[in-house]
Design a protein around this motif. Sequence first.
Motif, PDB file in Angstrom:
ATOM      1  N   PHE A   1       9.124  -6.381   9.647  1.00 26.00           N
ATOM      2  CA  PHE A   1       9.173  -5.135   8.074  1.00 26.00           C
ATOM      3  C   PHE A   1      10.472  -3.832   8.198  1.00 26.00           C
ATOM      4  O   PHE A   1      10.889  -4.293   6.910  1.00 26.00           O
ATOM      5  CB  PHE A   1       7.593  -3.902   8.783  1.00 26.00           C
ATOM      6  CG  PHE A   1       7.586  -2.747   7.887  1.00 26.00           C
ATOM      7  CD1 PHE A   1       6.666  -3.180   7.163  1.00 26.00           C
ATOM      8  CD2 PHE A   1       8.260  -2.122   7.889  1.00 26.00           C
ATOM      9  CE1 PHE A   1       6.697  -2.345   6.124  1.00 26.00           C
ATOM     10  CE2 PHE A   1       8.047  -1.149   6.498  1.00 26.00           C
ATOM     11  CZ  PHE A   1       7.243  -0.922   5.886  1.00 26.00           C
ATOM     12  N   CYS A   2      11.160  -3.959   9.417  1.00 24.16           N
ATOM     13  CA  CYS A   2      12.445  -3.013   8.942  1.00 24.16           C
ATOM     14  C   CYS A   2      13.780  -3.742   8.464  1.00 24.16           C
ATOM     15  O   CYS A   2      14.204  -3.754   7.425  1.00 24.16           O
ATOM     16  CB  CYS A   2      12.862  -2.813  10.042  1.00 24.16           C
ATOM     17  SG  CYS A   2      12.235  -1.755  11.049  1.00 24.16           S
TER      18      CYS A   2
ATOM     19  N   TYR B   1       1.384   6.739   7.466  1.00 27.58           N
ATOM     20  CA  TYR B   1       0.515   5.635   7.079  1.00 27.58           C
ATOM     21  C   TYR B   1       0.128   5.463   9.313  1.00 27.58           C
ATOM     22  O   TYR B   1       1.585   5.414   9.574  1.00 27.58           O
ATOM     23  CB  TYR B   1       0.655   4.425   6.919  1.00 27.58           C
ATOM     24  CG  TYR B   1       0.009   4.737   5.489  1.00 27.58           C
ATOM     25  CD1 TYR B   1      -1.136   4.109   4.462  1.00 27.58           C
ATOM     26  CD2 TYR B   1       1.107   5.245   4.327  1.00 27.58           C
ATOM     27  CE1 TYR B   1      -1.869   3.906   3.611  1.00 27.58           C
ATOM     28  CE2 TYR B   1       1.017   5.606   2.794  1.00 27.58           C
ATOM     29  CZ  TYR B   1      -0.968   4.829   2.635  1.00 27.58           C
ATOM     30  OH  TYR B   1      -0.799   5.196   0.935  1.00 27.58           O
ATOM     31  N   LEU B   2      -0.804   5.044   9.635  1.00 24.99           N
ATOM     32  CA  LEU B   2      -0.699   4.685  10.871  1.00 24.99           C
ATOM     33  C   LEU B   2      -1.121   3.013  10.984  1.00 24.99           C
ATOM     34  O   LEU B   2      -2.013   2.077  10.120  1.00 24.99           O
ATOM     35  CB  LEU B   2      -2.071   4.911  11.711  1.00 24.99           C
ATOM     36  CG  LEU B   2      -1.106   6.111  12.385  1.00 24.99           C
ATOM     37  CD1 LEU B   2      -2.102   6.998  13.462  1.00 24.99           C
ATOM     38  CD2 LEU B   2       0.364   6.028  13.510  1.00 24.99           C
TER      39      LEU B   2
ATOM     40  N   ASP C   1      13.723   0.109   3.829  1.00 21.40           N
ATOM     41  CA  ASP C   1      13.848   2.249   2.959  1.00 21.40           C
ATOM     42  C   ASP C   1      12.774   3.013   2.904  1.00 21.40           C
ATOM     43  O   ASP C   1      12.857   4.136   3.032  1.00 21.40           O
ATOM     44  CB  ASP C   1      13.608   1.676   1.155  1.00 21.40           C
ATOM     45  CG  ASP C   1      12.956   1.326   0.752  1.00 21.40           C
ATOM     46  OD1 ASP C   1      12.773  -0.119   1.554  1.00 21.40           O
ATOM     47  OD2 ASP C   1      12.648   1.628  -0.091  1.00 21.40           O
ATOM     48  N   ILE C   2      11.718   1.543   3.924  1.00 20.76           N
ATOM     49  CA  ILE C   2      10.425   2.504   4.858  1.00 20.76           C
ATOM     50  C   ILE C   2      10.912   3.199   5.558  1.00 20.76           C
ATOM     51  O   ILE C   2      10.729   2.422   6.549  1.00 20.76           O
ATOM     52  CB  ILE C   2       9.632   1.366   4.329  1.00 20.76           C
ATOM     53  CG1 ILE C   2       9.442   1.470   2.637  1.00 20.76           C
ATOM     54  CG2 ILE C   2       8.876   2.998   4.890  1.00 20.76           C
ATOM     55  CD1 ILE C   2       7.942   0.557   2.493  1.00 20.76           C
ATOM     56  N   PRO C   3      10.342   4.405   5.688  1.00 19.43           N
ATOM     57  CA  PRO C   3      10.637   4.942   7.071  1.00 19.43           C
ATOM     58  C   PRO C   3       9.203   5.120   7.693  1.00 19.43           C
ATOM     59  O   PRO C   3       8.685   5.063   7.526  1.00 19.43           O
ATOM     60  CB  PRO C   3      10.556   6.629   6.531  1.00 19.43           C
ATOM     61  CG  PRO C   3      10.292   6.753   5.490  1.00 19.43           C
ATOM     62  CD  PRO C   3       9.562   5.753   4.923  1.00 19.43           C
TER      63      PRO C   3
ATOM     64  N   GLN D   1       0.670  -1.149   0.152  1.00 19.47           N
ATOM     65  CA  GLN D   1      -0.499   0.529  -0.292  1.00 19.47           C
ATOM     66  C   GLN D   1       0.892   0.985  -0.286  1.00 19.47           C
ATOM     67  O   GLN D   1       0.717   2.500  -0.968  1.00 19.47           O
ATOM     68  CB  GLN D   1      -1.174   0.032   1.235  1.00 19.47           C
ATOM     69  CG  GLN D   1      -2.051   1.334   1.555  1.00 19.47           C
ATOM     70  CD  GLN D   1      -2.592   1.412   0.367  1.00 19.47           C
ATOM     71  OE1 GLN D   1      -3.135   0.846  -0.186  1.00 19.47           O
ATOM     72  NE2 GLN D   1      -2.656   2.617  -0.024  1.00 19.47           N
ATOM     73  N   PHE D   2       2.426   1.217   1.018  1.00 18.44           N
ATOM     74  CA  PHE D   2       2.716   2.277   1.029  1.00 18.44           C
ATOM     75  C   PHE D   2       3.067   3.310  -0.351  1.00 18.44           C
ATOM     76  O   PHE D   2       3.656   3.886  -1.217  1.00 18.44           O
ATOM     77  CB  PHE D   2       3.917   2.080   2.302  1.00 18.44           C
ATOM     78  CG  PHE D   2       4.925   2.732   2.235  1.00 18.44           C
ATOM     79  CD1 PHE D   2       4.474   4.494   3.254  1.00 18.44           C
ATOM     80  CD2 PHE D   2       5.546   3.605   1.260  1.00 18.44           C
ATOM     81  CE1 PHE D   2       5.374   5.615   2.994  1.00 18.44           C
ATOM     82  CE2 PHE D   2       6.990   4.863   1.200  1.00 18.44           C
ATOM     83  CZ  PHE D   2       6.510   5.336   2.102  1.00 18.44           C
ATOM     84  N   ARG D   3       3.900   1.347  -0.720  1.00 24.09           N
ATOM     85  CA  ARG D   3       4.215   2.269  -2.331  1.00 24.09           C
ATOM     86  C   ARG D   3       3.262   1.867  -3.761  1.00 24.09           C
ATOM     87  O   ARG D   3       4.109   2.854  -4.846  1.00 24.09           O
ATOM     88  CB  ARG D   3       5.179   0.691  -3.255  1.00 24.09           C
ATOM     89  CG  ARG D   3       6.196   0.354  -1.853  1.00 24.09           C
ATOM     90  CD  ARG D   3       7.300  -0.632  -2.497  1.00 24.09           C
ATOM     91  NE  ARG D   3       8.572  -1.052  -1.720  1.00 24.09           N
ATOM     92  CZ  ARG D   3       9.235  -0.620  -1.271  1.00 24.09           C
ATOM     93  NH1 ARG D   3       9.597   0.969  -1.783  1.00 24.09           N
ATOM     94  NH2 ARG D   3      10.007  -0.695  -0.020  1.00 24.09           N
TER      95      ARG D   3
END
Length: 781
Positions: free
Chosen positions: A629-630, A612-613, A635-637, A604-606
């Motif tokens: 996730f990390c 987002y929460l 690369d996603i903050p 969804q982020f990409r």
Amino acid sequence: MGEAATWRVAVRTLCDFTAREGDLDHRFTPAPSAREGIDGHALVAGRRGDGYEAEIPLSGTFEGLTVSGRADGYDPLANRLEEVKTHRGRLDRMADNQRALHWAQVSVYGALLCAERGLASVTLALVYLDIATGRETVLTREASAAELAAFFETQCRRYLAWAAQEAEHRARRDAALVGLAFPHPDFRPGQRDLAESAYKAASTGRCLLAQAPTGIGKTLGTLYPLLMAMPRRGLDRIAFLTMKTPGRRLALDALSALGADVPAADATDTERRPLRVLELTARDKACEYPGRACHGEACPLAAGFYDRLPAARQAAVTRGWLDRASLREVAGEHGVCPYYLGQELARWCDVVVGDVNHWFDANALLHGLARANGWRTGLLVDEAHNLVERARAMYSAELDQRRLARLRRAMPMPLKRPLGRLARQWQALVKEAGLDEAGQPGAPAYRVLEGLPAGMVAALQGVASAITEYLGEHPEEASLELQELLFEALAFTRLAERFGDHSLCDLARHGRGRAVLGLRNLVPADFLAPRFEAAHAAVLFSATLSPAHFHRDLLGLPEATVWREVASPFAAEQLELRIRADISTRLRDREASLEPIVSELAGQFRRRPGHYLAFFSSFAYLDAALACFCEAHPDIPVRTQTRGMREEAREDFLAGFAPGGESIGFAVLGGAFAEGIDLPGDRLIGAFIATLGLPPADPFNEALKARLAARFGRGDDYAYHIPGLIKVVQAAGRVIRGPGDEGTVVLMDDRFARREVRARLPAWWGPPVTTRGGAAPPARW
């Protein structure tokens, strides 16, 4: 003393306002209970002769002010008028301002008695009864009728000046509120409906449950109509009650928009809003000298407090707008404690903004003032879906075995025996309940008791009595720990006196030698019903108050309570709603759920980068998902909520959701970021919810379920389903905050696809897009 009355005041209220002097003194002094005080008065009266008159009604009028009350006793043969005060321990610990108040009371009663019976003089007596020993200490002085009349007139003149000012303020306030205009060109969609419903509730003196969507301006939409109702329906006060600090700020902002913060000294006649607004703040946040005791010898703001209070009080009501900063400024200018100045001003302000405990707690300030003064009060309860849990906590108590054992070792000898009896009761209780104190494997860690452990409660009452007597004789030994132990014992025993099917008693073991005895409220209705009855009208509002019967039953709302659901101004097209029916977040499936959850978040982020929460059922689940996730998407903050997060850290977390940015915030459902925060526009464009929010099916919640089923016939719904989905809808409500917002909500659990669950989601969300993977888990909650 014969003129027609314009104002009325009780003797105690008159003296409390005019006669206190000297230091504020809140050093601990063991005080008798209300029942002990009544019994003490009866004891003194029973010791007097046959001609002794007890509870004498007296009244008199001076320049339009009628003063009335009941004098404790009068001996006609000795011509002695008595004011009886019960106490514990040494009288030399009594604060000077208390003694001054007592002399003022008996002097006013003396003036009223002399005028009524034509006495030339009377002996005034303060009778201090030690309820532990039954010993009386009597202080007397002779006073002439002329002297007492002069004293009475002086007190009346002081009060009359204030009463006349208050009457003028009330007239100006009501005149201004009759013409109060809404501060915007028009209402938001849905806001007018809410305002009309709130006004009807105030007009008819009823309770309103209003479910209204986030973003329509509920705070302004409820404050405005109740202010309009003040002059039309004779409301004396409005109490805006909140669950969290941000709610107070929203209320103050709404009142500011209505013009309440225009300084009286700077405003023109057309601008001026003669409305007094007070923000009540917790003592620890208002204190200027943390760590110091509240008395004149320790704190400079307590020294001479009552001498400086009249000027500070006058300056405060002249200013009118008394949020935390303004109140602190006034207190600083006059050298008084801001917290206790605020407590005093709660008597004189029109709108009080503060926590819900100020009305609903057992010792609530506003409720007590309203009952004592006969106020017609309008209640506004923000985020009212939280009131069930908040009220349960207000009427629950617990005792920690290990803490009591540690305190016992440090206690003075007179307290070791009662604490020893309590320790033996602990051991017997743990053994009887089958909780192995040594912590053997397989021993149960939790047990709901059949009822109150009578031996334990009796031993605890003995400890409370022993500490009270000891501190009465040795006030210098009033350490913080000893006081806390006493307060805990008193809180537990007082709740035990009111024990019923609204509560349960449980015992839990937390390792060797440590058990915790809990007295836990399950149905706050029994405690809250009288609080709602004491209000003229109440408006409880939230985005999640459905179903209405849940809140009616558990809060003890009046039979005539009105339910109102305000239509949402938002359209289904604003929200992309998806259900991941191939994911199970049940405890047994948590590890297997991590990979598809992480994939959904990243995908969804990409597709649509932004803020987002992601909400999880616990910190353990959150930590596992965050680590996964990390590792997969470094690369996603990301940012994350942590256990015990301080206010500054919470503010930093929210500040990271800046316009134009990109990140995923990991948070716990039901926590600080799942409700009560406002991130409009592109500050938040989506939420992932990886849980149904159901409480764990542990022994406590199963006991809660059984109790609610027996009382209301709705065990599963009331204990699990409804509270869980309220949290889900609250968290999802962070996404669409205004008519121009668009966003995504992804519900990640197969149970969200069930018809009965979807039926409880907001209707305006529209039909969700459901995706499925492998075989669905068993059909159970």
